[in-house]
Design an enzyme around this catalytic site. Structure first.
Site, short mmCIF file in Angstrom:
data_model
loop_
_atom_site.label_atom_id
_atom_site.label_comp_id
_atom_site.label_asym_id
_atom_site.label_seq_id
_atom_site.Cartn_x
_atom_site.Cartn_y
_atom_site.Cartn_z
N LYS A 1 -2.18 -11.09 -7.73
CA LYS A 1 -3.08 -10.14 -6.73
C LYS A 1 -4.52 -10.01 -7.21
O LYS A 1 -4.81 -9.83 -8.30
CB LYS A 1 -2.36 -8.77 -6.63
CG LYS A 1 -2.90 -7.73 -5.60
CD LYS A 1 -2.40 -6.66 -5.58
CE LYS A 1 -2.69 -5.58 -4.22
NZ LYS A 1 -1.93 -4.45 -4.00
N SER B 1 -0.33 -3.07 0.53
CA SER B 1 -1.07 -3.91 0.39
C SER B 1 -1.19 -5.16 -0.40
O SER B 1 -1.81 -6.12 -0.19
CB SER B 1 -2.46 -3.10 -0.33
OG SER B 1 -2.04 -2.97 -1.65
N SER C 1 2.83 -0.26 -2.28
CA SER C 1 2.32 -1.43 -1.91
C SER C 1 3.07 -2.65 -2.61
O SER C 1 2.61 -3.76 -2.52
CB SER C 1 1.01 -1.50 -2.33
OG SER C 1 0.14 -1.15 -1.44
N1 GLN Z 1 -0.05 1.99 1.96
C1 GLN Z 1 -0.47 3.21 1.20
C2 GLN Z 1 -2.04 3.30 1.53
O1 GLN Z 1 -2.57 2.61 2.23
C3 GLN Z 1 -0.22 2.74 -0.22
C4 GLN Z 1 -1.17 1.61 -0.55
C5 GLN Z 1 -0.85 1.13 -2.31
O2 GLN Z 1 0.25 1.49 -2.60
N2 GLN Z 1 -1.88 0.57 -2.83
O3 GLN Z 1 -2.85 4.05 0.83
#
Ligand code: GLN
Length: 483
Positions: free
Chosen positions: A76, A151, A175
């Site tokens: 990532k 994400s 995410s």
């Molecule tokens: N969807 C959540 C957010 O927007 C979690 C994102 C994540 O786990 N990095 O913060």
């Protein structure tokens, strides 16, 4: 070759069915031919990958026994990679080439992994759909009109489209698990502190944790063993032995007590998703587990609590991006303030700005007690819910996400998007490990079953997931158009 699991690829390398260079070329060729359909990579590191593959072939010939030696992976683009652009999905870091490797990158490099490139992601890991990346949206290989989740959507799409056998990812509120669910993969967010955060670009430091997106629990176990380590450079990394996560995979799960939280099956859960998850839980019962009804009474407070704590921490973490030392700097600044304002104004996208504003507000004098302190208090209650539950059960099971992958643009209201993580966020607030594994399809799109364990119980989660995967073939389903 791309049909094979990580474990099978590793065996093939050792048996000399193919070399690491051949394997790496095969994946690089797939990325070149197919990633135009998905946009799952931001950077492909072809030359470096081939160099690493040649070194791995030499190591294998010299008798290297690391189970991952010579296997290609993707990272990532939140993990710093020395000499390779690391963007975190943001214009702010479009020109950033780190001088060092994240500990995760270093550990996997030492294990002999070959890095194919860096995967796309929501900007600064804020999002659940991969629509906030500066480098364009990522398409779900199961249905290219739909999001892959976020994400870590680039990592998920790359593995689901078989452009990489496995990819690293991070999870602050869901995410890893939510994209795993939406792309039909096995995704593990370990216990907070199990994997070093050093060199992983910070979003919300008390919640962020690295993990993987893979095709099976077995592959996940191999990766976790190589990624986890105590790291004196991360003061929240825990000094605890790293077990052989593959050792417990074959154990039978008869007698295991699985808690089913009633709050995870309420309003908002799609009926088809609920049905698949219940069938999966029935399968676990068939394998000898005992189901226990439990309650996690503060579940409804998890999303609001997270959306105070995560933005608060992000507003502090992202204050370092000021155009002075690294990252985007505006043209012709008039003075220092102009440079700060325009560099940050141009460098960050809307969701990131929204979070910085919310976080700065929540932390400001006069509001701190009402929001931040209150959120920390509720966080404690959420953790206590889990501690009570784990007095009665070994593992908790429920859905990962409320529905299957949705079309681009479907969630316009930020709060509707935030609800995507309704079942995953509490785990981050408590610091517990969580795993999502595929458990069937609804409308030809994958559904994820989530398993939550006690602290450092990753081996148990992987064991339950592996036994489920031995008994079923949901994890072997791939998108129809993947050849
Ligand atoms: N969807 C959540 C957010 O927007 C979690 C994102 C994540 O786990 N990095 O913060």
């Amino acid at each position: 070759m791309h049909k094979l699991s990580l474990a099978e690829l590793a065996k093939g390398l050792r048996d000399k069915s193919y070399s690491s260079v051949e394997l790496t070329e095969h994946y690089l060729d797939r990325i070149k031919r197919l990633d135009g359909n998905y946009n799952s990579f931001i950077t492909v590191t072809e030359e470096r990958a081939l160099e690493q593959a040649r070194a791995a072939d030499q190591a294998l010939a010299a008798g290297n026994t690391s189970p991952l030696c010579g296997v290609p992976i993707a990272h990532k683009d939140i993990f710093c990679t020395a000499g390779v652009k690391t963007t975190c999905g943001s214009r702010m870091l479009d020109n950033f080439v780190p001088p060092y490797d994240a500990t995760v990158v270093e550990n996997l490099g030492r294990a002999g992994c070959v890095t194919l490139g860096k995967t796309n992601m929501d900007e600064f890991a804020m999002g659940s759909s991969n629509e906030t990346s500066y480098f364009g949206l990522v398409k779900n290989p199961w249905d290219t009109n739909c999001v892959p989740g976020g994400s870590s959507g680039g990592s998920a799409a790359a593995v689901a489209a078989q452009l990489a056998p496995v990819a690293t990812a991070t999870d602050t509120g869901g995410s890893i698990r939510q994209p795993a669910a939406l792309c039909g993969l096995t995704g593990l967010k370990p216990t907070y502190g199990r994997i070093s955060r050093w060199g992983m670009i910070a979003f919300a430091s008390s919640l962020d944790q690295a993990g993987t997106l893979a095709r099976s629990a077995e592959d996940t176990a191999l990766m976790l063993g190589a990624m986890a380590s105590f790291d004196p450079k991360d003061s929240t990394s825990v000094d605890k032995d790293v077990p052989d996560y593959t050792a417990a995979l074959p154990d039978k799960i008869a007698g295991l007590k699985i808690g089913i939280p009633k709050e995870y099956f309420g309003e908002g859960l799609n009926a088809g998703t609920e049905q698949r998850v219940k069938e999966a839980i029935a399968e676990l019962e068939k394998l000898g587990a005992t189901l226990v009804d439990i309650s996690l009474p503060h579940t409804h407070l998890a999303v609001p609590t997270y959306y105070v704590i995560a933005p608060a921490e992000c507003s502090a973490n992202l204050s370092r991006f000021d155009g002075v030392r690294y990252g985007h700097r505006c043209d012709d600044p008039q003075d220092l303030l102009d440079m700060y304002c325009r560099s940050r104004g141009e460098g960050f996208g809307n969701e990131v700005k929204r979070r910085i504003l919310v976080g700065t507000y929540a932390l400001s004098a006069g509001y701190y007690d009402a929001y931040y302190r209150k959120a920390q208090q509720i966080r404690r209650l959420i953790k206590q819910d889990f501690m009570e539950a784990f007095k009665q059960v070994d593992v908790i099971a429920g859905p990962t996400a409320p529905s299957v992958a949705f079309p681009f643009g479907a969630k316009k209201d930020p709060v509707a998007m935030y609800m995507e993580d309704i079942y995953t966020i509490a785990t981050n607030l408590a610091g517990l490990p969580g795993l999502s594994l595929p458990c069937g399809l609804v409308d030809d799109k994958p559904v994820g079953l989530q398993l939550i364990g006690g602290y450092f119980e990753e081996a148990r989660l992987l064991n339950v997931a592996h036994q489920f995967q031995l008994a079923t073939d949901h994890h072997r389903h791939t998108p129809a158009n993947i050849d």
